[in-house]
Design a protein around this motif. Structure first.
Motif, mmCIF file in Angstrom:
data_model
loop_
_atom_site.group_PDB
_atom_site.id
_atom_site.type_symbol
_atom_site.label_atom_id
_atom_site.label_comp_id
_atom_site.label_asym_id
_atom_site.label_seq_id
_atom_site.Cartn_x
_atom_site.Cartn_y
_atom_site.Cartn_z
ATOM 1 N N THR A 188 0.860 -1.177 0.000
ATOM 2 C CA THR A 188 0.000 0.000 0.000
ATOM 3 C C THR A 188 0.895 1.226 0.000
ATOM 4 O OG1 THR A 188 -0.120 0.388 2.392
ATOM 5 C CG2 THR A 188 -1.652 -1.254 1.481
ATOM 6 N N ALA A 189 0.304 2.377 -0.216
ATOM 7 C CA ALA A 189 1.074 3.624 -0.139
ATOM 8 C C ALA A 189 1.595 3.832 1.272
ATOM 9 C CB ALA A 189 0.203 4.806 -0.560
ATOM 10 N N LYS A 190 0.894 3.277 2.252
ATOM 11 C CA LYS A 190 1.264 3.453 3.655
ATOM 12 C C LYS A 190 2.420 2.550 4.067
ATOM 13 C CE LYS A 190 -2.400 6.055 3.836
ATOM 14 N NZ LYS A 190 -3.031 6.907 4.751
ATOM 15 N N ASN B 222 -0.335 11.211 -0.542
ATOM 16 C CA ASN B 222 -0.795 9.857 -0.854
ATOM 17 C C ASN B 222 -2.268 9.650 -0.488
ATOM 18 O OD1 ASN B 222 1.595 9.012 -1.961
ATOM 19 N ND2 ASN B 222 2.401 8.217 -0.059
ATOM 20 N N GLN C 39 -1.838 7.019 -4.472
ATOM 21 C CA GLN C 39 -1.681 5.778 -3.706
ATOM 22 C C GLN C 39 -1.279 4.625 -4.623
ATOM 23 O OE1 GLN C 39 -4.474 4.508 -0.689
ATOM 24 N NE2 GLN C 39 -5.307 6.582 -0.524
ATOM 25 N N CYS D 236 2.054 2.343 -4.451
ATOM 26 C CA CYS D 236 2.027 0.873 -4.376
ATOM 27 C C CYS D 236 3.041 0.284 -5.349
ATOM 28 C CB CYS D 236 0.642 0.333 -4.726
ATOM 29 S SG CYS D 236 -0.647 0.613 -3.513
ATOM 30 N N ALA E 188 -5.263 2.495 4.103
ATOM 31 C CA ALA E 188 -5.046 2.643 2.657
ATOM 32 C C ALA E 188 -6.342 2.384 1.901
ATOM 33 C CB ALA E 188 -3.969 1.672 2.197
ATOM 34 N N ASP E 189 -6.409 2.891 0.672
ATOM 35 C CA ASP E 189 -7.565 2.655 -0.199
ATOM 36 C C ASP E 189 -7.256 1.702 -1.342
ATOM 37 O OD1 ASP E 189 -9.586 4.285 1.040
ATOM 38 O OD2 ASP E 189 -8.420 6.022 0.382
ATOM 39 N N GLU F 89 -4.407 -1.685 -2.379
ATOM 40 C CA GLU F 89 -3.283 -2.577 -2.094
ATOM 41 C C GLU F 89 -3.074 -3.433 -3.331
ATOM 42 O OE1 GLU F 89 -1.743 -5.975 1.087
ATOM 43 O OE2 GLU F 89 -3.566 -4.852 1.516
#
Length: 126
Positions: free
Chosen positions: A33-35, A44, A50, A54, A115-116, A118
């Motif tokens: 994920t972006a996180k 992000n 995002q 990824c 995250a939105d 993955e």
């Protein structure tokens, strides 16, 4: 089978897992994920940003393994809403050449770290 694991130093893990595993003829890459970036930035928030992040995280792990996006045979994409499908696709299609890898895209209720999107990949060894 002894698992050979790969870890990218600039990608974090949000649980007890390896970034990638050597499984004989294939490498299995954990979802990113972006996180999962070591440095998470506020830009992000948008789904396009995002999605880019990824793929950046996946590329960091691929660099450790020694493969490229051209070696990807399967992709799984998880979105917190199908309202993000078109924006994610716009970024996605810039990451691969035709013929595109096989893909599954599903909507899920939630993803780790808020995250939105993955993305995980499977790579056939070159």
């Amino acid at each position: 089978m002894v698992r050979k694991a790969f870890t990218a130093p600039n990608v974090s893990s949000s649980g007890p897992y390896s970034h990638a595993i050597d499984a004989g003829d294939f490498y299995y890459f954990s979802g990113q994920t972006a996180k999962n970036a070591v440095q998470v930035t506020e830009d992000n928030r948008e789904i396009a940003a995002q999605t880019e992040k990824c793929f950046e995280n996946i590329q960091y792990v691929m660099n450790e393994v020694g493969v490229t996006m051209d070696d990807v045979v399967k992709v799984n994409v998880y979105l917190t809403g199908m309202k993000y499908f078109a924006e994610m696709n716009a970024v996605y299609e810039t990451k691969f050449a035709k013929p595109f890898p096989a893909r599954t895209c599903v909507a899920v209720y939630e993803l780790p770290l808020g995250a939105d999107v993955e993305i995980e990949v499977i790579v056939k060894k070159p």
